[in-house]
Motif scaffolding. Structure first.
Motif, PDB file in Angstrom:
ATOM      1  N   THR A  77      47.053  79.771 -38.473  1.00 12.62           N
ATOM      2  CA  THR A  77      46.760  81.164 -38.136  1.00 12.62           C
ATOM      3  C   THR A  77      47.856  82.113 -38.597  1.00 12.62           C
ATOM      4  N   GLY A  78      48.936  81.584 -39.133  1.00 12.76           N
ATOM      5  CA  GLY A  78      50.043  82.442 -39.568  1.00 12.76           C
ATOM      6  C   GLY A  78      49.704  83.241 -40.810  1.00 12.76           C
ATOM      7  N   ASP A  79      50.560  84.243 -41.080  1.00 12.11           N
ATOM      8  CA  ASP A  79      50.386  85.098 -42.248  1.00 12.11           C
ATOM      9  C   ASP A  79      50.412  84.305 -43.540  1.00 12.11           C
ATOM     10  N   LEU A  80      51.360  83.382 -43.611  1.00 10.71           N
ATOM     11  CA  LEU A  80      51.522  82.602 -44.830  1.00 10.71           C
ATOM     12  C   LEU A  80      50.223  81.882 -45.181  1.00 10.71           C
ATOM     13  N   SER A  81      49.629  81.235 -44.176  1.00  7.68           N
ATOM     14  CA  SER A  81      48.407  80.478 -44.433  1.00  7.68           C
ATOM     15  C   SER A  81      47.273  81.399 -44.885  1.00  7.68           C
ATOM     16  N   ARG A  82      47.127  82.504 -44.166  1.00  6.19           N
ATOM     17  CA  ARG A  82      45.962  83.351 -44.435  1.00  6.19           C
ATOM     18  C   ARG A  82      46.124  84.172 -45.708  1.00  6.19           C
ATOM     19  N   LYS A  83      47.346  84.677 -45.937  1.00  4.76           N
ATOM     20  CA  LYS A  83      47.517  85.577 -47.070  1.00  4.76           C
ATOM     21  C   LYS A  83      47.850  84.864 -48.369  1.00  4.76           C
ATOM     22  N   LYS A  84      48.460  83.703 -48.266  1.00  2.00           N
ATOM     23  CA  LYS A  84      48.899  83.027 -49.492  1.00  2.00           C
ATOM     24  C   LYS A  84      48.203  81.695 -49.737  1.00  2.00           C
ATOM     25  N   LEU A  85      48.287  80.790 -48.734  1.00  2.00           N
ATOM     26  CA  LEU A  85      47.815  79.428 -48.973  1.00  2.00           C
ATOM     27  C   LEU A  85      46.324  79.334 -49.205  1.00  2.00           C
ATOM     28  N   MET A  86      45.557  79.867 -48.246  1.00  5.44           N
ATOM     29  CA  MET A  86      44.104  79.717 -48.348  1.00  5.44           C
ATOM     30  C   MET A  86      43.555  80.419 -49.593  1.00  5.44           C
ATOM     31  N   PRO A  87      44.010  81.666 -49.854  1.00  2.68           N
ATOM     32  CA  PRO A  87      43.543  82.294 -51.101  1.00  2.68           C
ATOM     33  C   PRO A  87      43.938  81.480 -52.342  1.00  2.68           C
ATOM     34  N   ALA A  88      45.146  80.907 -52.322  1.00  3.24           N
ATOM     35  CA  ALA A  88      45.586  80.131 -53.489  1.00  3.24           C
ATOM     36  C   ALA A  88      44.692  78.909 -53.681  1.00  3.24           C
ATOM     37  N   ILE A  89      44.304  78.284 -52.561  1.00  2.00           N
ATOM     38  CA  ILE A  89      43.435  77.115 -52.662  1.00  2.00           C
ATOM     39  C   ILE A  89      42.094  77.512 -53.273  1.00  2.00           C
ATOM     40  N   TYR A  90      41.551  78.644 -52.823  1.00  2.00           N
ATOM     41  CA  TYR A  90      40.284  79.093 -53.381  1.00  2.00           C
ATOM     42  C   TYR A  90      40.425  79.432 -54.868  1.00  2.00           C
ATOM     43  N   ASP A  91      41.502  80.153 -55.203  1.00  3.89           N
ATOM     44  CA  ASP A  91      41.698  80.539 -56.602  1.00  3.89           C
ATOM     45  C   ASP A  91      41.808  79.316 -57.508  1.00  3.89           C
ATOM     46  N   LEU A  92      42.479  78.286 -57.001  1.00  4.65           N
ATOM     47  CA  LEU A  92      42.578  77.049 -57.779  1.00  4.65           C
ATOM     48  C   LEU A  92      41.197  76.432 -57.966  1.00  4.65           C
ATOM     49  N   ALA A  93      40.409  76.431 -56.878  1.00  2.00           N
ATOM     50  CA  ALA A  93      39.049  75.878 -56.966  1.00  2.00           C
ATOM     51  C   ALA A  93      38.243  76.675 -57.982  1.00  2.00           C
ATOM     52  N   ASN A  94      38.395  77.991 -57.930  1.00  2.00           N
ATOM     53  CA  ASN A  94      37.634  78.866 -58.818  1.00  2.00           C
ATOM     54  C   ASN A  94      38.020  78.640 -60.274  1.00  2.00           C
ATOM     55  N   ARG A  95      39.264  78.297 -60.500  1.00  2.00           N
ATOM     56  CA  ARG A  95      39.702  78.041 -61.864  1.00  2.00           C
ATOM     57  C   ARG A  95      39.407  76.600 -62.286  1.00  2.00           C
ATOM     58  N   GLY A  96      38.757  75.841 -61.391  1.00  2.00           N
ATOM     59  CA  GLY A  96      38.364  74.483 -61.745  1.00  2.00           C
ATOM     60  C   GLY A  96      39.522  73.508 -61.777  1.00  2.00           C
ATOM     61  N   LEU A  97      40.588  73.791 -61.033  1.00  2.95           N
ATOM     62  CA  LEU A  97      41.765  72.928 -61.099  1.00  2.95           C
ATOM     63  C   LEU A  97      41.893  71.993 -59.908  1.00  2.95           C
ATOM     64  N   LEU A  98      41.038  72.192 -58.884  1.00  4.80           N
ATOM     65  CA  LEU A  98      41.058  71.270 -57.753  1.00  4.80           C
ATOM     66  C   LEU A  98      40.105  70.125 -58.058  1.00  4.80           C
ATOM     67  N   PRO A  99      40.421  68.945 -57.533  1.00  5.39           N
ATOM     68  CA  PRO A  99      39.540  67.814 -57.812  1.00  5.39           C
ATOM     69  C   PRO A  99      38.198  68.003 -57.120  1.00  5.39           C
ATOM     70  N   PRO A 100      37.123  67.451 -57.686  1.00  5.98           N
ATOM     71  CA  PRO A 100      35.851  67.454 -56.964  1.00  5.98           C
ATOM     72  C   PRO A 100      36.078  66.704 -55.663  1.00  5.98           C
ATOM     73  N   GLY A 101      35.501  67.195 -54.574  1.00  3.10           N
ATOM     74  CA  GLY A 101      35.660  66.508 -53.299  1.00  3.10           C
ATOM     75  C   GLY A 101      36.962  66.827 -52.599  1.00  3.10           C
ATOM     76  N   PHE A 102      37.619  67.915 -52.999  1.00  2.00           N
ATOM     77  CA  PHE A 102      38.858  68.313 -52.343  1.00  2.00           C
ATOM     78  C   PHE A 102      38.611  68.592 -50.856  1.00  2.00           C
ATOM     79  N   ALA A 103      39.592  68.258 -50.014  1.00  2.00           N
ATOM     80  CA  ALA A 103      39.434  68.476 -48.573  1.00  2.00           C
ATOM     81  C   ALA A 103      40.576  69.316 -48.023  1.00  2.00           C
ATOM     82  N   LEU A 104      40.240  70.186 -47.080  1.00  2.00           N
ATOM     83  CA  LEU A 104      41.242  71.025 -46.441  1.00  2.00           C
ATOM     84  C   LEU A 104      41.118  70.856 -44.934  1.00  2.00           C
ATOM     85  N   VAL A 105      42.170  70.400 -44.282  1.00  2.00           N
ATOM     86  CA  VAL A 105      42.135  70.196 -42.841  1.00  2.00           C
ATOM     87  C   VAL A 105      43.100  71.165 -42.170  1.00  2.00           C
TER      88      VAL A 105
END
Lengths: 514, 323
Positions: A37-65
């Motif tokens: 719930t922190g700023d870092l997670s919401r403003k940086k980490l989660m968007p970065a994970i999505y951006d990586l997925a959008n650029r096709g750089l995350l593996p198929p079946g990637f998991a986020l817990v």
């Protein structure tokens, strides 16, 4: 030539170093975030994970817990991630990408002391290996205060989540602060290394993920132009500045007792110094790079006497950029009477042949004139000027400035004749910028760093030794500050307290206005 | 800002550019390359400029659009300069050539190129049979064509192969990159077995399918078969046979792919068709010869079941949309 190519471990016939357009996707894996719930997670980490997925750089079946003390189901957490992505992601939102990503999102509720919650986490992770094919590869991102590291790490060890085998990796990602002095940094390193071996520890210094910072190495070592003059024969001094226009109000609890030197100089600025001053590495392998950084940091020392060579301050209320802003005590950024500094400047020297006698001035502060981070290499004046003094009155020193943020680019300052019939030489600037729009397409530092964690590329992460060496450099100054004097107030919107100007003036130099 | 210079010359355009720079501050700083776009004077001009503007976010450049108009008209050059918001992070010069001048676009382009910066020539539509010999291609170290935009894509791809010169590349190849990346990543995982045979399936007139087959043939050196799927879907599937079972990447709907591997759960992966601007940005990222593309082109001849002749009908909507 016609023999079938062998598929062996690490020899992938479809991969070729000449195939530069082929992006290297991370292998099957997942990320577990503590402190969602922190700023870092919401403003940086989660968007970065999505951006990586959008650029096709995350593996198929990637998991986020996600793991947090919230009475949530998977859906609630998914919603939180969705909101963070919609608001902060760099790349456009695409439903199909989001759908694939959200299928791998899980949430485990519980506190860090709760054994049952961590047992559940272990189960969820094992399930993901089955359902999503994450292959037992997981990174644990500790977006939590360091005080909580021991308990979380102990839990990871107890539940076997930290255990690696030949076929599956486990990595831990930690953020600054890496301690508050050498001793605490060593303790922290011990605690972390107890559970994860050093090669599985990724310390994030997001500055190192920035394109311009990596460009320092290209500028220095890919060009013939600069390296010959990159030494004490030609360089007069170096100024490294990180100025922020914001106050500390948002991080009040964290900032009090830490201060500008620990928060910024120890990590970002000393890392920038290392990249600016280090010798050429043999190659860009992580070992060579770190080797050179460690070498130059070992040669770096603070210059005394500290009452003359350092400065610190606390901002007062005032007018900044057309807005009236409160002082650090008025906005509750520090407890009344606190001596935590919001501005810090120190003088360092690098004791080797290349840099002997060249001072490195490092400064950082909150509520300064504007937000800017830059490295300015100031050159000596030409030894002989065939001009009369009146012709060069307005000629300053040559300078090479690497602007790191915002408006990334490089500026060169040199003398040029003013058009007209008289010979008058004045300093002018030549500016290279990556184009203002360029940053839109250049990845966020967190994207790059997160991808490197998942791919196991350690080059851009400082190791133990670098962290401890930076504390060794900074500790004497911090000790002196606790025993002598207190921070000098400076009005918001200026470039720091007067002692900062005095400090550099007694060295015969002056601060550049960034 | 858009400035029209009807019936003009290259040196007048240059003058106007310097003038804009002086009046508006340094407009032309930090350009990293020249992008020459060769098209007909049609709707393609604007489409290409739009793609180039978006790619310019990543590669600030000077865009020179050579739009060839009617050859029967009198000799005439109409120029248009676009800077600022109308040109992305680039500056765009639209050069409309009429009459005999239409065949001598290089004479107009040469004086307008930025000094020292590399030149890339892009033919978004019909391209010359041998891009490297074309006068506008000779200016460039990198020549981008698009086989899928040809009336007969597979035949166009054949001519890329026979006319290949280092520095050539084709958007049918960049459209393929996500497929290649996923297949390469799949082989990074255990079991590390040899691939014994490969089947690639795609629409008959889809050149990217042929290139994928060629690439796999070149890299793996095992029998590769190309199969035909119904038109409209681009690349449909790639199957790598291995002892323990096949690695399959299948995309039935043109949007989401499924990666199947023995002993692993099926994994879904977004795999939409890439827009031209994305492919162009990728092409501009590297300016040296693409040896891997060359090897894929050459190995296409060793692919079984591949048709090299003309396909029926005129320009196919499917081919245009990529893999």
């Amino acid at each position: 030539m016609n023999m079938a190519m062998k598929v062996a471990r690490r020899i992938n016939p479809l991969v070729d170093p000449r195939d530069k357009r082929l992006p290297r996707i991370a292998g099957p894996c997942g990320v577990v975030i503590f402190g969602v719930t922190g700023d870092l997670s919401r403003k940086k980490l989660m968007p970065a994970i999505y951006d990586l997925a959008n650029r096709g750089l995350l593996p198929p079946g990637f998991a986020l817990v996600g793991f947090a003390r919230r009475d949530w189901a998977d859906e609630n957490f998914t919603e939180l991630v969705h909101g963070a992505v919609r608001e902060h992601a760099r790349t456009p939102f695409r439903e199909d990408v989001w759908r694939q990503l959200s299928e791998g999102i899980r949430f485990v509720p519980g506190s860090f002391e709760d054994d049952a919650a961590f047992d559940e986490l272990a189960e969820v992770v094992a399930q993901l290996d089955q359902e999503r094919g994450t292959g037992g590869n997981h990174a644990f991102y500790l977006a939590i205060p360091p005080a909580m590291f021991p308990v979380v790490l102990k839990q990871l060890a107890r539940t076997g989540l930290a255990e690696q085998t030949a076929d599956q990796w486990r990595r831990v990602v930690i953020e600054k602060p890496f301690g508050h002095d050498l001793r605490s940094a060593q303790e922290l390193n011990e605690i972390v290394n107890d559970v994860f071996p050093e090669e599985s520890v990724y310390r994030i210094d997001h500055y190192l993920g920035k394109e311009t910072v990596q460009n320092i190495l290209a500028l220095r070592f890919a060009n013939q132009l600069y390296e010959p003059i990159w030494n004490s024969h030609y360089v007069d001094h170096v100024q490294i500045t990180m100025a922020e226009d914001i106050g500390v109000a948002g991080r009040a609890g964290y900032y009090d007792g830490i201060g500008a030197a620990r928060d910024v100089i120890q990590n970002h600025l000393i890392q920038l110094l290392a990249l600016t001053a280090m010798e050429e590495p043999l190659s860009f392998s992580p070992e060579s790079l770190r080797g050179e950084k460690i070498k130059v940091l070992s040669a770096t020392e603070p210059v005394g006497p500290f009452d003359e060579t350092t400065a610190r301050g606390q901002y007062l209320g005032g007018w900044q950029g057309g807005t009236k802003v409160p002082g650090v005590f008025e906005e509750g950024g520090l407890r009344p009477g606190s001596t935590t500094e919001t501005f810090a400047a120190i003088t360092l020297e690098v004791d080797n042949r290349r840099w002997a006698g060249v001072p490195f001035f490092l400064r950082t502060g909150k509520r300064l004139g504007r937000r800017v981070t830059e490295i300015a290499v100031i050159f000596k004046r030409a030894p002989h000027l065939p001009f009369e003094a009146t012709m060069t009155e307005e000629l300053g020193q040559n300078a090479l400035v690497i602007r790191i943020q915002p408006d990334e680019g490089v500026t060169i300052r040199f003398g040029s004749k003013v058009p007209g019939t008289t010979m008058e030489v004045r300093g002018v600037t030549m500016d290279f910028r990556y184009g203002s729009a360029f940053t839109e397409s250049s990845p966020e530092a967190y994207e790059r760093l997160l991808l490197d964690v998942l791919r196991g590329e350690p080059s851009l992460f400082p190791v133990n030794a670098e962290v401890e060496l930076s504390w060794e450099i900074l500790d004497p100054v911090l000790e002196y500050w606790t025993k002598h004097g207190k921070p000098e107030p400076y009005p918001a919107g200026t470039w720091g307290p007067q002692s900062a100007d005095r400090m550099i003036a007694q060295a015969g130099r002056s601060w550049r206005r960034p | 800002m858009i400035i029209d210079l009807p019936s003009t010359t290259a040196s007048a355009v240059n003058h106007a550019l310097i003038d804009i720079r002086e009046r508006g501050g340094a407009v032309a700083v930090g350009r990293v390359l020249n992008l020459v776009i060769v098209t007909d004077d049609s709707a393609q001009v604007e489409q290409s400029i739009e793609a180039a503007n978006e790619a310019s976010m990543e590669h600030p450049c000077r865009v020179l659009v050579v739009a060839r108009g009617l050859k029967r008209a009198g000799t005439r050059l109409d120029a248009q300069i676009r800077v600022g918001g109308d040109a992305g992070a680039s500056e765009v010069l639209v050069l409309r050539l009429y009459g005999p001048l239409a065949d001598h676009g290089d004479s107009v382009v040469v004086p307008l190129l930025l000094a020292d910066c590399p030149v890339v020539t892009w033919w978004p539509g019909v391209s010359p049979a041998a891009p490297a010999i074309d006068p506008l291609g000779q200016l460039a170290q990198r020549r981008i064509t698009d086989a899928a935009a040809a009336a007969q894509p597979i035949k166009a791809l054949e001519s890329r192969r026979t006319a290949y010169t280092p520095g050539d590349t084709d958007l049918a190849w960049s459209r393929l990159t996500p497929w290649r990346a996923l297949l390469a990543a799949a082989l990074d995982l255990p079991p590390y077995e040899d691939v014994d045979a490969v089947t690639v399936t795609g629409a008959a007139d889809n050149p990217s399918t042929d290139l994928l087959a060629g690439w796999l043939r070149a890299r793996l050196e095992v029998p590769v078969r190309r199969r035909t799927s119904p038109p409209g879907g681009g690349i449909h599937a790639a199957v790598l046979e291995r002892r323990s079972g096949p690695v399959e990447l299948v995309r039935p709907d043109g949007k989401v792919g499924t990666l199947r591997q023995p002993g692993q759960p099926d994994r879904q992966v977004p795999l939409r068709r890439r827009p031209v601007r994305e492919c162009l940005a990728e092409e501009l990222r590297r300016l040296d010869p693409d040896e891997i593309y060359y090897a894929a082109l050459q190995a296409m001849t060793e692919v079984e079941g591949r048709r090299t002749g003309a396909t029926k009908g005129s320009r196919s909507a499917d081919a245009r949309r990529g893999p």
